[in-house]
Design a protein around this motif. Structure first.
Motif, PDB file in Angstrom:
ATOM      1  N   TRP A  95      -5.936   0.124   0.390  1.00  0.00           N
ATOM      2  CA  TRP A  95      -6.619   0.918  -0.630  1.00  0.00           C
ATOM      3  C   TRP A  95      -7.919   0.224  -1.042  1.00  0.00           C
ATOM      4  O   TRP A  95      -7.944  -0.975  -1.308  1.00  0.00           O
ATOM      5  CB  TRP A  95      -5.719   1.093  -1.867  1.00  0.00           C
ATOM      6  CG  TRP A  95      -4.521   1.962  -1.599  1.00  0.00           C
ATOM      7  CD1 TRP A  95      -3.302   1.561  -1.159  1.00  0.00           C
ATOM      8  CD2 TRP A  95      -4.466   3.372  -1.773  1.00  0.00           C
ATOM      9  NE1 TRP A  95      -2.450   2.616  -1.018  1.00  0.00           N
ATOM     10  CE2 TRP A  95      -3.154   3.771  -1.397  1.00  0.00           C
ATOM     11  CE3 TRP A  95      -5.347   4.358  -2.180  1.00  0.00           C
ATOM     12  CZ2 TRP A  95      -2.734   5.081  -1.435  1.00  0.00           C
ATOM     13  CZ3 TRP A  95      -4.910   5.662  -2.227  1.00  0.00           C
ATOM     14  CH2 TRP A  95      -3.643   6.023  -1.853  1.00  0.00           C
ATOM     15  N   PHE A 121      -7.515   5.377   0.476  1.00  0.00           N
ATOM     16  CA  PHE A 121      -6.788   4.659   1.533  1.00  0.00           C
ATOM     17  C   PHE A 121      -7.565   4.801   2.844  1.00  0.00           C
ATOM     18  O   PHE A 121      -7.853   5.923   3.285  1.00  0.00           O
ATOM     19  CB  PHE A 121      -5.364   5.217   1.683  1.00  0.00           C
ATOM     20  CG  PHE A 121      -4.513   4.400   2.601  1.00  0.00           C
ATOM     21  CD1 PHE A 121      -4.097   3.119   2.231  1.00  0.00           C
ATOM     22  CD2 PHE A 121      -4.114   4.904   3.846  1.00  0.00           C
ATOM     23  CE1 PHE A 121      -3.290   2.364   3.079  1.00  0.00           C
ATOM     24  CE2 PHE A 121      -3.324   4.160   4.687  1.00  0.00           C
ATOM     25  CZ  PHE A 121      -2.910   2.874   4.310  1.00  0.00           C
ATOM     26  N   THR A 158      -6.694   9.779  -1.879  1.00  0.00           N
ATOM     27  CA  THR A 158      -7.304   9.144  -3.044  1.00  0.00           C
ATOM     28  C   THR A 158      -6.293   9.115  -4.177  1.00  0.00           C
ATOM     29  O   THR A 158      -5.410   9.979  -4.268  1.00  0.00           O
ATOM     30  CB  THR A 158      -8.563   9.880  -3.509  1.00  0.00           C
ATOM     31  OG1 THR A 158      -8.220  11.225  -3.865  1.00  0.00           O
ATOM     32  CG2 THR A 158      -9.636   9.880  -2.420  1.00  0.00           C
ATOM     33  N   SER A 216       0.807  -1.222   0.000  1.00  0.00           N
ATOM     34  CA  SER A 216       0.000   0.000   0.000  1.00  0.00           C
ATOM     35  C   SER A 216       0.834   1.264   0.000  1.00  0.00           C
ATOM     36  O   SER A 216       0.299   2.362  -0.131  1.00  0.00           O
ATOM     37  CB  SER A 216      -0.982   0.049   1.189  1.00  0.00           C
ATOM     38  OG  SER A 216      -1.896  -1.025   1.133  1.00  0.00           O
ATOM     39  N   GLN A 232      -9.151   4.997  -6.113  1.00  0.00           N
ATOM     40  CA  GLN A 232      -9.007   4.244  -4.872  1.00  0.00           C
ATOM     41  C   GLN A 232      -8.857   5.222  -3.711  1.00  0.00           C
ATOM     42  O   GLN A 232      -8.403   6.354  -3.878  1.00  0.00           O
ATOM     43  CB  GLN A 232      -7.765   3.335  -4.928  1.00  0.00           C
ATOM     44  CG  GLN A 232      -7.788   2.301  -6.044  1.00  0.00           C
ATOM     45  CD  GLN A 232      -8.754   1.165  -5.748  1.00  0.00           C
ATOM     46  OE1 GLN A 232      -8.628   0.473  -4.737  1.00  0.00           O
ATOM     47  NE2 GLN A 232      -9.717   0.978  -6.642  1.00  0.00           N
TER      48      GLN A 232
END
Length: 585
Positions: A113, A108, A96, A76, A106
């Protein structure tokens, strides 16, 4: 400055310190971090091996198990190639990123995510309104020009489920929020279609029986036959066979049920006079009962009336009664006019004084409100009997719903219109005991005035029912079938209510019975109380035109009837006065 940090809180951008040398290095570092993290976009978040020749600024979000220059970095984390090396930035919750290889945003969440555009959870929503407001009853509400439900590659079903048979599963169609039509299974599992003119009163137009699939139209159906055929039910072959050349449908029980017979009768296929079935009545006499279908009658013709009947034998000693356990039976016709109105006796009966008919004409106009009638002749009027039905008026000028004026039939009748002593046979006037009512007004005159010459009579009354099949018949034996035969025909213009003639105005007739007429609780008219189960059977009811019969008017206006009578031994056929026959078979 006490507590002053060297880096910003969220993006860890380096601050330029007081009196710092080479401030541009710190400034450029901050700009590099902004360039890497603001409006974040990554090439991929699933590639675990760094590219061999990345461009400066290339960004990846690392998956688990990254290798090469990314080895050892946690999943991540954001890897950014800057100049000649990979720089790693730990994401913060809420960041994002646009992921190019999957074309999706996506976000976080602090540990991983996730899709920024996750499909909302539409399961178990309390209610949903589309362009309108849903509520606790209408949990799904849609406002729009149309609502489309389509297939997902094959067929498509719309399902309406109810909890129990007594509940409702239906589609309701409304006008201004008021019900006008409903289709579905309401209160049962039979499929029904109902319509309403006002949202309150619903008419059941169609019923499909859940058990059999048979369809009924409780209000009838139009368009099943050409308009010129009329509005009655559609004829079936079974129905036609059950009538044959007769006017009576199902007279012999050929339909296999009680159709056309009174609901008080029971179908019996085991006790019959060599016919398909019979129909029995059990118990005490209660009232007149009748067939369902009226018969189309041409009153100028003669009809042969036939039937069979049988009285049940009851165990016991009935010797104290002249007729034992056998009761009197009545069967006849109720005559109807074109408007399906029952022709009562007083609609055509006229009083006779000493054999002189009271039918006469007006010698002066007669208007509603008048109290004196001026007549051509009062010699046939009642000046003796006090009964109200002998002191009535009948005006001949009645018209039916189609405007036809009948000869010697009128519904313009009122009883108790004058008192004894009010008929002056010298001046030929009748003084009324009340003003002439509007009910006797002339329908052809706006003011209701009858002109000179209008026909009028002293009304009378008698039996409305024509006991033309048999009148108070008591069979000679029990548990034996008897055949009855009689005749009725011609129009009775006598005003005397002749039994064998049709009353004027007759267009239809219904067959009726007074079954077990003398079986009453406690006994009746020298007959015993034979109990609520004592049975009498009927069958073979027939009303057929007698083509060889002749009628002739008598001086009174009644019709004399002659019918064919055969002599088997001589092989001859002659006309003889009509009579009734009751014979055992």
């Amino acid at each position: 400055m006490p507590g002053f940090s060297d880096f910003s809180t969220h993006l860890a951008l380096p601050y330029i310190q007081p009196a710092q040398a080479q401030k541009h290095i710190t400034h450029n570092e901050g700009m590099r971090r902004l360039d890497a993290l603001v409006h974040l976009s990554a090439t991929s978040m699933s590639i675990a091996t760094p590219p061999s020749a990345p461009n400066s600024g290339t960004r990846f979000i690392l998956p688990t198990g990254a290798s090469g220059a990314w080895a050892g970095q946690p999943a991540s984390i954001l890897a950014v190639f800057e100049d000649t090396t990979w720089i790693f930035y730990a994401p913060q919750p809420g960041w994002t990123a646009w992921i190019k290889d999957i074309a999706r945003h996506q976000v976080f969440d602090g540990s991983d995510w996730q899709n920024l555009t996750n499909t909302p959870d539409y399961q178990n929503l309390p209610q949903l309104g589309v362009q309108t407001t849903a509520d606790s009853i209408n949990r799904l509400a849609v406002a729009g020009t149309a609502t489309l439900l389509t297939h997902a590659g094959a067929g498509h079903q719309v399902k309406i489920n109810k909890a129990a048979t007594a509940d409702t599963a239906s589609l309701l169609f409304q006008t201004g929020w008021s019900g006008r039509a409903e289709m579905g299974i309401a209160g049962s599992d039979n499929f029904e279609v109902k319509v309403s003119p006002d949202g309150t009163t619903f008419h059941r137009a169609l019923i499909a029986d859940a058990a059999t699939g048979r369809v009924r139209f409780p209000q009838g159906a139009d368009g099943l036959a050409p308009e010129g055929f009329g509005t009655g039910p559609v004829l079936t072959t079974d129905y036609a066979a059950a009538r044959g050349t007769d006017l009576v449908t199902n007279g012999t029980g050929l339909l296999g049920n009680t159709y056309n017979y009174p609901p008080e009768f029971s179908y019996d296929a085991t006790t019959a006079p060599n016919l398909p079935a019979s129909f029995s009545f059990a118990g005490y006499y209660n009232n007149r009962v009748q067939m369902l279908e009226p018969l189309p009658i041409d009153p100028n013709r003669v009809y042969r009336l036939e039937s069979y009947l049988r009285q049940e034998r009851l165990p016991g000693d009935w010797s104290a009664y002249a007729n034992g356990e056998r009761h009197s039976q009545y069967m006849g016709l109720i005559c109807l006019d074109l408007d399906d109105e029952i022709i009562m006796a007083h609609h055509h009966m006229r009083y006779r004084k000493g054999g002189v008919d009271s039918l006469t004409t007006l010698t002066a106009p007669l208007a509603p409100g008048d109290t004196v009638i001026h007549l051509n002749d009062t010699s046939g009027w009642n000046d003796t009997f006090t009964a109200s039905y002998y002191r009535g008026l009948i005006m001949f000028g009645y018209r039916n719903s189609l405007g036809f004026t009948y000869d010697r039939y009128s519904r313009l009748v009122e009883m108790d219109m004058f008192d004894i002593g009010d008929v002056d046979k010298t001046t030929h006037t009748v003084t009324l005991n009340k003003p002439l009512p509007v009910s006797l007004a002339n329908p052809d005159d706006p003011s209701g005035i009858w002109p000179i010459g209008a026909e009028i009579a002293n009304a009378s009354s008698g039996s409305t029912y024509k006991y033309a099949f048999y009148n108070g018949l008591i069979l000679s034996e029990t548990d034996r079938w008897y055949r009855t035969e009689s005749y009725m025909g011609g129009i009775d213009r006598s005003g005397g209510n002749v039994l064998g003639n049709f009353p004027p105005g007759t267009a239809r007739a219904r067959v009726f019975w007074m079954p077990n007429h003398t079986n009453r609780s406690g006994g009746f008219s020298s007959h015993p109380d034979t109990g609520p189960a004592h049975r009498v059977w009927f069958s073979g009811v027939s009303v057929t035109p007698e083509t060889l019969a002749l009628t002739q008017a008598t001086a009174s206006g009644a019709q004399s009837i002659k019918v064919p009578q055969g002599d088997f031994a001589a092989g001859t056929l002659a006309l003889a006065p009509a009579s009734s026959v009751v014979e055992p078979i």
